[in-house]
Design a protein around this motif. Structure first.
Motif, PDB file in Angstrom:
ATOM      1  N   VAL A 217     -18.300   4.157  -0.724  1.00  0.00           N
ATOM      2  CA  VAL A 217     -18.597   3.737   0.647  1.00  0.00           C
ATOM      3  C   VAL A 217     -18.100   2.316   0.881  1.00  0.00           C
ATOM      4  O   VAL A 217     -17.529   2.002   1.934  1.00  0.00           O
ATOM      5  CB  VAL A 217     -20.106   3.835   0.933  1.00  0.00           C
ATOM      6  CG1 VAL A 217     -20.473   3.119   2.232  1.00  0.00           C
ATOM      7  CG2 VAL A 217     -20.540   5.296   1.011  1.00  0.00           C
ATOM      8  N   LEU A 218     -18.317   1.450  -0.094  1.00  0.00           N
ATOM      9  CA  LEU A 218     -17.879   0.060   0.049  1.00  0.00           C
ATOM     10  C   LEU A 218     -16.375  -0.007   0.289  1.00  0.00           C
ATOM     11  O   LEU A 218     -15.917  -0.755   1.160  1.00  0.00           O
ATOM     12  CB  LEU A 218     -18.273  -0.730  -1.193  1.00  0.00           C
ATOM     13  CG  LEU A 218     -18.090  -2.250  -1.129  1.00  0.00           C
ATOM     14  CD1 LEU A 218     -19.116  -2.947  -2.002  1.00  0.00           C
ATOM     15  CD2 LEU A 218     -16.686  -2.642  -1.581  1.00  0.00           C
ATOM     16  N   VAL A 219     -15.609   0.777  -0.464  1.00  0.00           N
ATOM     17  CA  VAL A 219     -14.151   0.741  -0.306  1.00  0.00           C
ATOM     18  C   VAL A 219     -13.741   1.390   1.010  1.00  0.00           C
ATOM     19  O   VAL A 219     -12.890   0.863   1.743  1.00  0.00           O
ATOM     20  CB  VAL A 219     -13.473   1.437  -1.499  1.00  0.00           C
ATOM     21  CG1 VAL A 219     -11.976   1.603  -1.245  1.00  0.00           C
ATOM     22  CG2 VAL A 219     -13.711   0.643  -2.779  1.00  0.00           C
ATOM     23  N   GLU A 220     -14.347   2.529   1.329  1.00  0.00           N
ATOM     24  CA  GLU A 220     -13.984   3.245   2.555  1.00  0.00           C
ATOM     25  C   GLU A 220     -14.313   2.423   3.803  1.00  0.00           C
ATOM     26  O   GLU A 220     -13.578   2.432   4.781  1.00  0.00           O
ATOM     27  CB  GLU A 220     -14.724   4.576   2.619  1.00  0.00           C
ATOM     28  CG  GLU A 220     -14.435   5.379   3.889  1.00  0.00           C
ATOM     29  CD  GLU A 220     -15.298   6.619   4.006  1.00  0.00           C
ATOM     30  OE1 GLU A 220     -15.184   7.311   5.046  1.00  0.00           O
ATOM     31  OE2 GLU A 220     -16.088   6.909   3.076  1.00  0.00           O
ATOM     32  N   LYS A 221     -15.422   1.710   3.761  1.00  0.00           N
ATOM     33  CA  LYS A 221     -15.890   0.950   4.919  1.00  0.00           C
ATOM     34  C   LYS A 221     -15.933  -0.545   4.594  1.00  0.00           C
ATOM     35  O   LYS A 221     -16.882  -1.248   4.964  1.00  0.00           O
ATOM     36  CB  LYS A 221     -17.269   1.458   5.346  1.00  0.00           C
ATOM     37  CG  LYS A 221     -17.285   2.940   5.713  1.00  0.00           C
ATOM     38  CD  LYS A 221     -18.656   3.408   6.127  1.00  0.00           C
ATOM     39  CE  LYS A 221     -18.672   4.892   6.455  1.00  0.00           C
ATOM     40  NZ  LYS A 221     -17.857   5.203   7.664  1.00  0.00           N
TER      41      LYS A 221
ATOM     42  N   TRP B 242     -12.518  -9.196  -3.496  1.00  0.00           N
ATOM     43  CA  TRP B 242     -11.222  -9.166  -4.185  1.00  0.00           C
ATOM     44  C   TRP B 242     -10.498  -7.816  -4.146  1.00  0.00           C
ATOM     45  O   TRP B 242      -9.283  -7.770  -4.371  1.00  0.00           O
ATOM     46  CB  TRP B 242     -11.403  -9.561  -5.656  1.00  0.00           C
ATOM     47  CG  TRP B 242     -12.366  -8.695  -6.427  1.00  0.00           C
ATOM     48  CD1 TRP B 242     -13.696  -8.928  -6.610  1.00  0.00           C
ATOM     49  CD2 TRP B 242     -12.086  -7.471  -7.121  1.00  0.00           C
ATOM     50  NE1 TRP B 242     -14.265  -7.925  -7.362  1.00  0.00           N
ATOM     51  CE2 TRP B 242     -13.300  -7.020  -7.690  1.00  0.00           C
ATOM     52  CE3 TRP B 242     -10.928  -6.716  -7.314  1.00  0.00           C
ATOM     53  CZ2 TRP B 242     -13.386  -5.849  -8.445  1.00  0.00           C
ATOM     54  CZ3 TRP B 242     -11.010  -5.543  -8.061  1.00  0.00           C
ATOM     55  CH2 TRP B 242     -12.223  -5.119  -8.610  1.00  0.00           C
ATOM     56  N   TYR B 243     -11.190  -6.743  -3.829  1.00  0.00           N
ATOM     57  CA  TYR B 243     -10.527  -5.436  -3.891  1.00  0.00           C
ATOM     58  C   TYR B 243      -9.575  -5.247  -2.716  1.00  0.00           C
ATOM     59  O   TYR B 243      -9.919  -5.545  -1.569  1.00  0.00           O
ATOM     60  CB  TYR B 243     -11.567  -4.314  -3.896  1.00  0.00           C
ATOM     61  CG  TYR B 243     -10.933  -2.940  -4.059  1.00  0.00           C
ATOM     62  CD1 TYR B 243     -10.464  -2.511  -5.303  1.00  0.00           C
ATOM     63  CD2 TYR B 243     -10.784  -2.088  -2.967  1.00  0.00           C
ATOM     64  CE1 TYR B 243      -9.876  -1.278  -5.458  1.00  0.00           C
ATOM     65  CE2 TYR B 243     -10.193  -0.844  -3.116  1.00  0.00           C
ATOM     66  CZ  TYR B 243      -9.739  -0.438  -4.358  1.00  0.00           C
ATOM     67  OH  TYR B 243      -9.146   0.799  -4.514  1.00  0.00           O
ATOM     68  N   LYS B 244      -8.383  -4.724  -2.993  1.00  0.00           N
ATOM     69  CA  LYS B 244      -7.373  -4.457  -1.975  1.00  0.00           C
ATOM     70  C   LYS B 244      -7.118  -2.950  -1.910  1.00  0.00           C
ATOM     71  O   LYS B 244      -6.468  -2.384  -2.794  1.00  0.00           O
ATOM     72  CB  LYS B 244      -6.061  -5.181  -2.283  1.00  0.00           C
ATOM     73  CG  LYS B 244      -6.196  -6.688  -2.436  1.00  0.00           C
ATOM     74  CD  LYS B 244      -6.668  -7.337  -1.147  1.00  0.00           C
ATOM     75  CE  LYS B 244      -6.754  -8.853  -1.283  1.00  0.00           C
ATOM     76  NZ  LYS B 244      -7.329  -9.486  -0.074  1.00  0.00           N
TER      77      LYS B 244
ATOM     78  N   GLY C 215      -3.994  -0.451  -3.350  1.00  0.00           N
ATOM     79  CA  GLY C 215      -3.319  -1.042  -4.504  1.00  0.00           C
ATOM     80  C   GLY C 215      -3.310  -0.114  -5.700  1.00  0.00           C
ATOM     81  O   GLY C 215      -3.608   1.084  -5.596  1.00  0.00           O
ATOM     82  N   SER C 216      -2.992  -0.666  -6.855  1.00  0.00           N
ATOM     83  CA  SER C 216      -2.867   0.153  -8.064  1.00  0.00           C
ATOM     84  C   SER C 216      -4.215   0.617  -8.612  1.00  0.00           C
ATOM     85  O   SER C 216      -4.276   1.599  -9.360  1.00  0.00           O
ATOM     86  CB  SER C 216      -2.118  -0.627  -9.152  1.00  0.00           C
ATOM     87  OG  SER C 216      -2.811  -1.836  -9.464  1.00  0.00           O
ATOM     88  N   LEU C 217      -5.284  -0.076  -8.257  1.00  0.00           N
ATOM     89  CA  LEU C 217      -6.613   0.291  -8.740  1.00  0.00           C
ATOM     90  C   LEU C 217      -7.251   1.271  -7.756  1.00  0.00           C
ATOM     91  O   LEU C 217      -7.609   0.906  -6.638  1.00  0.00           O
ATOM     92  CB  LEU C 217      -7.492  -0.963  -8.877  1.00  0.00           C
ATOM     93  CG  LEU C 217      -8.925  -0.760  -9.378  1.00  0.00           C
ATOM     94  CD1 LEU C 217      -8.946  -0.106 -10.750  1.00  0.00           C
ATOM     95  CD2 LEU C 217      -9.680  -2.088  -9.401  1.00  0.00           C
ATOM     96  N   SER C 218      -7.375   2.529  -8.193  1.00  0.00           N
ATOM     97  CA  SER C 218      -7.930   3.558  -7.312  1.00  0.00           C
ATOM     98  C   SER C 218      -9.442   3.415  -7.210  1.00  0.00           C
ATOM     99  O   SER C 218     -10.084   2.756  -8.037  1.00  0.00           O
ATOM    100  CB  SER C 218      -7.588   4.952  -7.847  1.00  0.00           C
ATOM    101  OG  SER C 218      -8.298   5.193  -9.064  1.00  0.00           O
ATOM    102  N   VAL C 219     -10.008   4.050  -6.198  1.00  0.00           N
ATOM    103  CA  VAL C 219     -11.459   4.038  -6.037  1.00  0.00           C
ATOM    104  C   VAL C 219     -12.130   4.691  -7.240  1.00  0.00           C
ATOM    105  O   VAL C 219     -13.151   4.210  -7.738  1.00  0.00           O
ATOM    106  CB  VAL C 219     -11.858   4.769  -4.741  1.00  0.00           C
ATOM    107  CG1 VAL C 219     -13.376   4.815  -4.592  1.00  0.00           C
ATOM    108  CG2 VAL C 219     -11.233   4.087  -3.532  1.00  0.00           C
ATOM    109  N   GLN C 220     -11.551   5.801  -7.723  1.00  0.00           N
ATOM    110  CA  GLN C 220     -12.120   6.507  -8.867  1.00  0.00           C
ATOM    111  C   GLN C 220     -12.142   5.618 -10.109  1.00  0.00           C
ATOM    112  O   GLN C 220     -13.147   5.522 -10.818  1.00  0.00           O
ATOM    113  CB  GLN C 220     -11.312   7.768  -9.156  1.00  0.00           C
ATOM    114  CG  GLN C 220     -11.792   8.576 -10.357  1.00  0.00           C
ATOM    115  CD  GLN C 220     -13.171   9.158 -10.160  1.00  0.00           C
ATOM    116  OE1 GLN C 220     -13.430   9.769  -9.126  1.00  0.00           O
ATOM    117  NE2 GLN C 220     -14.073   8.957 -11.110  1.00  0.00           N
TER     118      GLN C 220
END
Length: 204
Positions: free
Chosen positions: A107-111, A178-180, A183-188
């Protein structure tokens, strides 16, 4: 848990002037709130970012406060929704805790802009205080899961449940800084890393 917002206030029920709808106005408003701070972000500043007049904004929303309400509902509704899913309500406490933490990261990444706004609230208005109360209620649910997992022997017991919850969410909430996305770091992988780091230290 508070009842969902009335249908009359949902983003899909409001029509506005050509070029924007309520959801697109809301997205830009949240960017402005996060950049300038909610209190400092006037409707004039928002109109400048949108490239429309202040009066045109009122075709989409009645006030700046309504924009804040809609934005906070995006964040809080997403988080509270996790707690109603089967993975959060059935199974062993440690499995339920992991499910909720993974869902929180998602949720944090999606929103991301909406959660960022939630995390920066100061509680200066009744609406903000209500939002913070809902956030604390969410945290208390997590503390309950931590405590249950300690009681069944899944997690170490030498750290207070409330302390564990604060440390977990200190880690998760820092993602907004810091999360973009994209990018190369997936949510999973991000969720896997959070769980691995947290649970390796929590399991005795």
């Amino acid at each position: 848990m508070p009842n969902p917002a009335p249908a009359a206030h949902t983003t899909s029920s409001k029509r506005g002037r050509p070029g924007y709808n309520q959801q697109s106005v809301l997205r830009i408003a949240v960017e402005v709130f996060n950049k300038h701070g909610y209190e400092a972000a006037s409707m004039g500043i928002l109109a400048g970012h949108l490239g429309i007049s202040k009066s045109a904004i009122y075709h989409h929303v009645p006030s700046k406060e309504e924009l804040l309400r809609l934005a906070l509902e995006e964040a809080l509704g997403g988080l509270e929704g996790i707690l109603m899913l089967d993975g959060a309500t059935t199974g062993a406490p440690d499995s339920r805790l992991e499910f909720v933490l993974r869902g929180t990261v998602a949720v944090l990444v999606e929103k991301l802009p909406f959660v960022t706004l939630l995390l920066r609230l100061r509680g200066n208005t009744e609406m903000e205080r209500d939002a913070l109360a809902r956030r604390r209620a969410f945290d208390r649910t997590i503390t309950g899961l931590v405590s249950a997992a300690q009681q069944d022997g899944s997690l170490r017991t030498d750290i207070a449940p409330g302390t564990i919850t604060r440390l977990l969410f200190g880690t998760i909430n820092s993602i907004v800084e810091w999360y973009k996305p994209g990018g190369s770091l997936s949510v999973q992988k991000l969720a896997d890393d959070v769980i691995a780091m947290s649970f390796q230290g929590l399991r005795g």
